[in-house]
Design an enzyme around this catalytic site. Structure first.
Site, short mmCIF file in Angstrom:
data_model
loop_
_atom_site.label_atom_id
_atom_site.label_comp_id
_atom_site.label_asym_id
_atom_site.label_seq_id
_atom_site.Cartn_x
_atom_site.Cartn_y
_atom_site.Cartn_z
N CYS A 2 0.85 -1.18 0.00
CA CYS A 2 0.00 0.00 0.00
C CYS A 2 0.89 1.23 0.00
O CYS A 2 2.11 1.13 0.22
CB CYS A 2 -0.88 0.01 1.23
SG CYS A 2 -1.82 -1.51 1.43
N ARG A 27 1.76 1.48 -6.04
CA ARG A 27 1.96 0.55 -4.93
C ARG A 27 0.71 -0.27 -4.62
O ARG A 27 0.77 -1.25 -3.87
CB ARG A 27 2.37 1.31 -3.67
CG ARG A 27 3.62 2.12 -3.83
CD ARG A 27 3.93 2.84 -2.54
NE ARG A 27 4.34 1.92 -1.53
CZ ARG A 27 5.60 1.52 -1.35
NH1 ARG A 27 6.55 1.98 -2.13
NH2 ARG A 27 5.90 0.68 -0.41
N TRP A 73 -3.56 -2.04 -1.43
CA TRP A 73 -3.46 -3.34 -2.09
C TRP A 73 -3.91 -4.34 -1.04
O TRP A 73 -3.22 -4.58 -0.06
CB TRP A 73 -2.02 -3.60 -2.53
CG TRP A 73 -1.85 -4.88 -3.30
CD1 TRP A 73 -2.02 -5.06 -4.64
CD2 TRP A 73 -1.42 -6.15 -2.78
NE1 TRP A 73 -1.75 -6.36 -4.97
CE2 TRP A 73 -1.40 -7.05 -3.85
CE3 TRP A 73 -1.10 -6.61 -1.50
CZ2 TRP A 73 -1.03 -8.39 -3.70
CZ3 TRP A 73 -0.74 -7.95 -1.35
CH2 TRP A 73 -0.70 -8.81 -2.45
N ASN A 99 0.84 0.56 5.98
CA ASN A 99 1.32 -0.37 4.95
C ASN A 99 2.10 -1.45 5.67
O ASN A 99 3.05 -1.15 6.40
CB ASN A 99 2.24 0.37 3.97
CG ASN A 99 2.96 -0.59 3.03
OD1 ASN A 99 2.43 -1.64 2.69
ND2 ASN A 99 4.16 -0.22 2.62
N GLY A 100 1.70 -2.71 5.47
CA GLY A 100 2.37 -3.81 6.15
C GLY A 100 1.35 -4.81 6.63
O GLY A 100 0.19 -4.78 6.18
N GLU A 481 10.66 -14.23 -19.04
CA GLU A 481 10.31 -12.83 -18.78
C GLU A 481 9.21 -12.36 -19.76
O GLU A 481 8.29 -11.63 -19.36
CB GLU A 481 11.56 -11.96 -18.88
CG GLU A 481 11.35 -10.47 -18.78
CD GLU A 481 10.69 -10.01 -17.48
OE1 GLU A 481 10.52 -10.83 -16.57
OE2 GLU A 481 10.31 -8.83 -17.42
N LYS A 485 5.67 -10.88 -18.58
CA LYS A 485 5.15 -9.57 -19.01
C LYS A 485 3.77 -9.77 -19.64
O LYS A 485 2.86 -9.00 -19.37
CB LYS A 485 6.06 -8.93 -20.08
CG LYS A 485 7.35 -8.32 -19.61
CD LYS A 485 7.25 -6.98 -18.93
CE LYS A 485 7.15 -7.16 -17.45
NZ LYS A 485 8.40 -7.27 -16.73
N GLU A 488 1.10 -10.70 -17.02
CA GLU A 488 0.96 -9.64 -16.04
C GLU A 488 0.07 -8.49 -16.54
O GLU A 488 -0.77 -7.99 -15.80
CB GLU A 488 2.36 -9.10 -15.73
CG GLU A 488 2.45 -8.07 -14.66
CD GLU A 488 3.91 -7.64 -14.40
OE1 GLU A 488 4.76 -7.83 -15.30
OE2 GLU A 488 4.18 -7.13 -13.31
N HIS A 504 9.12 -32.71 -23.65
CA HIS A 504 8.99 -33.40 -22.36
C HIS A 504 7.70 -33.01 -21.64
O HIS A 504 7.57 -33.22 -20.44
CB HIS A 504 10.21 -33.11 -21.49
CG HIS A 504 11.49 -33.54 -22.13
ND1 HIS A 504 11.82 -34.87 -22.31
CD2 HIS A 504 12.49 -32.83 -22.69
CE1 HIS A 504 12.98 -34.95 -22.94
NE2 HIS A 504 13.41 -33.72 -23.19
N LYS A 603 3.56 -2.43 -7.52
CA LYS A 603 4.95 -2.26 -7.96
C LYS A 603 5.95 -2.70 -6.90
O LYS A 603 6.98 -3.28 -7.21
CB LYS A 603 5.17 -0.77 -8.27
CG LYS A 603 6.55 -0.44 -8.77
CD LYS A 603 6.65 -0.77 -10.23
CE LYS A 603 8.02 -0.52 -10.81
NZ LYS A 603 8.20 -1.30 -12.05
C1 AGP Z 1 7.74 -7.26 -12.88
O1 AGP Z 1 7.08 -6.89 -14.04
C2 AGP Z 1 6.90 -7.54 -11.76
N1 AGP Z 1 6.07 -6.45 -11.47
C3 AGP Z 1 7.48 -8.27 -10.56
O2 AGP Z 1 7.71 -9.58 -10.96
C4 AGP Z 1 8.75 -7.71 -9.90
O3 AGP Z 1 9.85 -7.89 -10.74
C5 AGP Z 1 8.97 -8.44 -8.57
O4 AGP Z 1 7.89 -8.14 -7.71
C6 AGP Z 1 10.26 -8.11 -7.89
O5 AGP Z 1 10.35 -6.75 -7.58
P1 AGP Z 1 11.72 -6.06 -7.20
O6 AGP Z 1 12.62 -6.17 -8.36
O7 AGP Z 1 11.34 -4.66 -6.86
O8 AGP Z 1 12.25 -6.81 -6.01
#
Ligand code: AGP
Length: 608
Positions: A2, A27, A73, A99-100, A481, A485, A488, A504, A603
């Site tokens: 958050c 966030r 969040w 936040n936490g 990756e 992406k 996500e 496999h 994020k």
């Molecule tokens: C990436 O597109 C993601 N949002 C996510 O996987 C991110 O890389 C992951 O949460 C790790 O974050 P960080 O690099 O800030 O530790």
């Protein structure tokens, strides 16, 4: 995950809170709220939805100069206006944003209910408001301190009370918190971008510290009441960093910023003539690095994918064992002692809870810890033995893009640095590698000049239910990756595989028309990749190859080709990664998805 903000000042606080919250929306963005001190009363407004929805119902015609805000969040309780922060005590005298996670909230809630407290939300946070209510005796800071002595877990909080109309009390344990110093006004927030429009003077709050802010004064003390002297830091970055600058989305802006981010990240570090990489930041641990006999790379998500590439590349160059571990696994899996081992902890935000905890675990096992992060001043920079900053500027889009390629670059540079230090590569090889790395930003620029075929491919993928990415060697982590992406931001089921693994199991997923994106730059596994492409074509997949400009053979094997400039296979991942970022971006765009704020994500993942 958050975001929290607070401001005590001399002008109307509501627009300031809204502006700050907008900068923190990356966030978390399922609900939001603010509490302002209006005369002797706290006014709370909160909604399920985004800051723009909150903004549309807020009363901006008030004189409140003190307030706190939150963008959520959800962890405890569904996104709803009831569960949105701020939370108040029984009488509405105290308001809290958090936040936490308060781990012992259930027991505290039962205890407080037993003493007659009435709860209105499902959140863990609300117990803090009620604990403060119980201990408040005319001194908010004291009451917060008492309340926090009862809670277990992580928190960054900001609290106001209608009995102390000028005061905000904030505190931190395992969740980020910064204070901003203004002229006749002071601020608190989860992260610097929230404050940047109002001030560049910041104080980083450490775990176990509590801050009392009034419009003219800021004091910091420990939870035990000892006063702490803090230094004021001038924040880098500009307000424009946190703006879209004419691009439709932050993600697209950040993809286009990659050449600049890479140039900044290599600045002052690459010495082609001498064939040296110079990390001045590592001078204090140079000898320890020279002696290392193994490396563990620890990270989550996209940063973990950078780590896999790091393993392949470092093992090749430095010839010592490199393991890559998910932070969330490493921290609980009884890691082996790390004598003569280096733990490279990668986190663009520098705040990922699992990575911070894993790094602590690594240190307690005797590892030398090196953080690779994009955020100077983030928690990881204050806890690692040494840090390497990727210099990508603020990244707002939840999908990591420019920070990923900057992580890759940093790992390449680190590979050359260690290999040279251990005299495993000669000057000529090192010069070649450095000049190749220096060429990458320009090659990305030319790739970004013509993205027609990427958009065409996205038009096909956006009609599909699923899609698959295949690659070998250094392009295998890029396939992972690319899939991350894609899922996500477009919500299409996507998986990445080492191309040799298809038969496999994953080959069973291929039916007529299934989109398969094959990463096939020229290199030692090129013909193996062609064989794998044949396998999926034989099952009628629709194959798009990402291949070099000069590759005339590839069109015979696939349905379409996305071109990348010719480049040594070793460095091709920094180009194929950009293609897959754009492919995910345009697919999501054609589907009308919310690109910068994908559902359920945030994020900065500050909970485990
Ligand atoms: C990436 O597109 C993601 N949002 C996510 O996987 C991110 O890389 C992951 O949460 C790790 O974050 P960080 O690099 O800030 O530790």
């Amino acid at each position: 995950m958050c975001g929290i903000v607070g401001c005590t000042g001399n002008q109307s606080v509501t627009p300031i809170l809204v502006e700050s919250l907008k900068r923190l929306e990356y966030r978390g963005y399922d609900s939001a709220g603010i509490a302002t001190l209006n005369g002797a009363e706290i006014d709370v407004t909160k909604i399920e939805g985004k800051i723009s929805e909150l903004e549309s119902i807020l009363n901006f015609n008030n004189n409140a100069c003190v307030g706190i805000g939150h963008t959520r969040w959800a962890t405890h309780g569904v996104p709803s206006s009831t569960n949105a922060h701020p939370h108040v005590d029984c009488s509405g005298s105290v308001a809290v944003v958090h936040n936490g996670i308060i781990e012992n909230f259930q027991a505290l809630k039962e205890e407080l209910k037993g003493r007659g407290h009435i709860f209105s939300s499902e959140t863990d946070t609300e117990v803090i408001a009620h604990l403060i209510e119980e201990t408040y005796n005319g001194d908010l800071e004291c009451a917060v301190r008492d309340a926090l002595s009862r809670v277990d877990g992580s928190y960054a909080i900001a609290v106001i009370s209608d009995n102390e109309p000028d005061v905000i009390v904030a505190a931190r344990k395992d969740s980020p918190l910064v204070v901003g110093l203004g002229d006749g006004e002071n601020f608190v927030a989860s992260d610097i971008p929230a404050l940047r429009k109002f001030t560049n003077k910041v104080i980083y709050v450490n775990d176990g510290e509590i801050v009392r802010l009034t419009r003219n004064n800021v004091t910091v003390s420990t939870l035990d009441g000892l006063s702490v002297e803090k230094s004021v830091v001038i924040a880098s970055g500009s307000v424009q960093d946190a703006e879209r600058g004419g691009y439709e989305h932050f993600m697209l802006k950040e993809i286009h910023e990659q050449p600049k981010a890479l140039r900044e990240t290599m600045e002052d570090r690459l010495y082609e003539l001498e064939g040296n990489v110079d990390f001045k930041e590592l001078r204090a641990i140079e000898h320890a690095i020279e002696d290392i006999e193994s490396i563990s790379i620890i990270a989550c998500g996209t940063s973990y994918h950078a780590g896999i590439l790091g393993k392949y590349m470092l093992e090749d160059l430095v010839r010592i064992p490199v393991r890559v571990e998910y932070s969330s696994e490493f921290r609980y899996n009884n890691p082996l002692p790390g004598n003569k081992s280096l733990a490279i902890c990668i986190s663009q935000s520098g705040e990922t809870a699992d990575t911070l905890a894993a790094m602590n675990e690594a240190r307690s096992q005797g590892y030398l810890t090196l953080a690779v992060t994009n955020v100077d001043g983030s928690t990881i920079t204050r806890k690692a033995d040494e840090i390497l900053l990727t210099r990508s500027g603020t990244e707002i889009g939840v999908a990591a893009t420019k920070t990923f390629t900057a992580q890759l670059l940093t790992l390449y540079m680190l590979g050359v640095y260690i290999a040279r230090m251990k005299t495993l590569i000669d000057v000529e090889t090192s010069r070649y590698m450095i000049s190749s790395l220096k060429a990458v930003p320009g090659l990305i620029e030319s790739l970004l000049d013509d993205i027609n075929n990427i958009e065409k491919c996205a038009l096909q993928v956006c009609e599909a239910d699923c899609c698959y990415f295949i690659g070998r060697g250094l392009n295998y982590p890029i396939a992972l990756e690319g899939a991350l992406k894609m899922k996500e931001i477009s919500y299409i089921r996507a998986e990445g595989f080492p191309a040799g693994e298809l038969k496999h199991g994953p080959l069973a997923l291929i039916t007529t028309g299934t989109p398969v994106i094959a990463l096939v730059p020229k290199g030692k596994t090129y013909y193996k990749m062609l064989g794998n492409i044949k396998e999926v074509k034989a099952r009628n997949a629709n194959v798009t190859a990402v291949a070099n400009n000069s590759d005339d053979e590839i069109p015979k094997y696939v349905d379409s080709v996305i071109r990348i400039p010719d480049i040594d296979e070793l460095f091709s991942p920094m180009l194929t990664a950009v293609v897959l970022q754009l492919l995910a971006y345009y697919t999501a765009k054609f589907k009308g998805a919310e690109i910068d704020q994908p559902r359920n994500l945030a994020k900065s993942v500050t909970v485990e």
